[in-house]
Scaffold this motif. Structure first.
Motif, PDB file in Angstrom:
ATOM      1  N   GLY A   1      -4.383  13.171  12.405  1.00  0.00           N
ATOM      2  CA  GLY A   1      -3.930  12.273  11.350  1.00  0.00           C
ATOM      3  C   GLY A   1      -2.589  11.651  11.675  1.00  0.00           C
ATOM      4  O   GLY A   1      -2.372  10.458  11.424  1.00  0.00           O
ATOM      5  N   LEU A   2      -1.685  12.440  12.251  1.00  0.00           N
ATOM      6  CA  LEU A   2      -0.369  11.920  12.607  1.00  0.00           C
ATOM      7  C   LEU A   2      -0.443  10.972  13.801  1.00  0.00           C
ATOM      8  O   LEU A   2       0.278   9.970  13.859  1.00  0.00           O
ATOM      9  N   ARG A   3      -1.311  11.278  14.766  1.00  0.00           N
ATOM     10  CA  ARG A   3      -1.467  10.355  15.896  1.00  0.00           C
ATOM     11  C   ARG A   3      -1.957   8.995  15.405  1.00  0.00           C
ATOM     12  O   ARG A   3      -1.506   7.944  15.884  1.00  0.00           O
ATOM     13  N   GLU A   4      -2.873   9.010  14.450  1.00  0.00           N
ATOM     14  CA  GLU A   4      -3.376   7.749  13.897  1.00  0.00           C
ATOM     15  C   GLU A   4      -2.286   7.025  13.118  1.00  0.00           C
ATOM     16  O   GLU A   4      -2.161   5.805  13.204  1.00  0.00           O
ATOM     17  N   TYR A   5      -1.495   7.782  12.360  1.00  0.00           N
ATOM     18  CA  TYR A   5      -0.412   7.147  11.598  1.00  0.00           C
ATOM     19  C   TYR A   5       0.588   6.475  12.526  1.00  0.00           C
ATOM     20  O   TYR A   5       1.014   5.333  12.279  1.00  0.00           O
ATOM     21  N   PHE A   6       0.990   7.192  13.589  1.00  0.00           N
ATOM     22  CA  PHE A   6       1.992   6.658  14.518  1.00  0.00           C
ATOM     23  C   PHE A   6       1.383   5.746  15.586  1.00  0.00           C
ATOM     24  O   PHE A   6       2.121   5.185  16.402  1.00  0.00           O
TER      25      PHE A   6
END
Length: 269
Positions: free
Chosen positions: A188-193
């Motif tokens: 989820g964080l990789r997608e956000y960033f």
């Protein structure tokens, strides 16, 4: 700035999250399964700046669910209101007036040392995120400016189980430090960033060890129509410039790590 802002965020988290705290309704006052929501707001544009608050709340303000929402709103706004929870407008009016009163000395002090036309800003919104037969999720957004390089915005919220108005916390996710949940959070964080690897991700976080054990957000889990929303506020795991890292993990991907309570809420059992 990071230390001061993180301190402010921790104070807000203490007031807003209420992790692990439950509010029970009387069995005779079971929360409704269909909720008619209405809106109310207060706005003041004065010499000191812009002060506004808007709340969505059940039309029937005497219901157990309405009072649970009103109590949460009061806690999120500071927890000093001593009146009944059957009048959202009274709660709004109290904190609106109290904020203006509390901020006035800081504004006067700023005016004494600066010729700049600094206007303070306080904007609170409490809105509905999701409404199902099992739960109601509301969001609390507060954007503030009291001088300095930039303002501060925080986003919290709560999911209430309608059958008894229980507040849902991170305890409904089992083994949150296990590899499966951690990988879903990293994804989820990789997608956000907008990055592809954990090596890229760790360079964007305060602590590179977060890619091994990512802490759960201070904001409680927000149950939505599509899954559980994870919200990290500014300065929580990344610098202010990173914004508010937010992502949703679908229920089916988390199902094996959800307690029976959570599975029933999302309709998986």
């Amino acid at each position: 700035m990071r230390t001061k802002s993180l301190s402010l965020l921790m104070s807000a988290a203490s007031a807003c999250c209420g992790l692990g705290v439950f509010l029970s309704c009387s069995p005779k006052e079971a929360c409704a399964t269909s909720v008619e929501m209405v809106g109310d707001s207060l706005v003041a544009d004065i010499d000191m700046g812009h002060f506004a608050i808007a709340i969505q709340h059940p039309a029937d303000t005497t219901s157990a669910l309405a009072q649970a929402i009103a109590e949460y709103a009061s806690e999120a706004l500071g927890g000093t209101y001593q009146g009944e929870y059957t009048s959202p407008h009274a709660i709004m009016s109290y904190y609106h007036s109290q904020t203006i009163k509390d901020w006035l000395p800081d504004y006067q002090q700023l005016k004494e040392v600066s010729d700049a036309d600094n206007k303070f800003y306080w904007n609170v919104r409490i809105t509905t995120v999701a409404d199902t037969p099992q739960f109601l999720t509301i969001a609390y957004n507060c954007e503030t400016y009291q001088g300095g390089a930039h303002g501060l915005g925080v986003h919290f919220g709560i999911t209430l189980r309608k059958s008894d108005c229980r507040r849902v916390g991170w305890e409904v996710i089992r083994n949150s430090n296990g590899e499966k949940v951690q990988e879903l959070m990293r994804q989820g964080l990789r997608e956000y960033f907008n990055v592809k690897t954990d090596d890229e991700l760790k360079n964007l976080l305060f602590d590179e060890n977060y890619i091994y054990t990512m802490p759960m957000p201070q904001c409680p889990p927000l149950f939505t129509a599509d899954g559980i929303q994870f919200v990290y506020n500014p300065y929580e795991i990344a610098p202010y410039a990173a914004g508010r890292p937010t992502f949703v993990i679908p229920y089916d991907k988390l199902n094996d790590n959800l307690t029976v309570t959570a599975q029933r809420l999302c309709g998986n059992i």
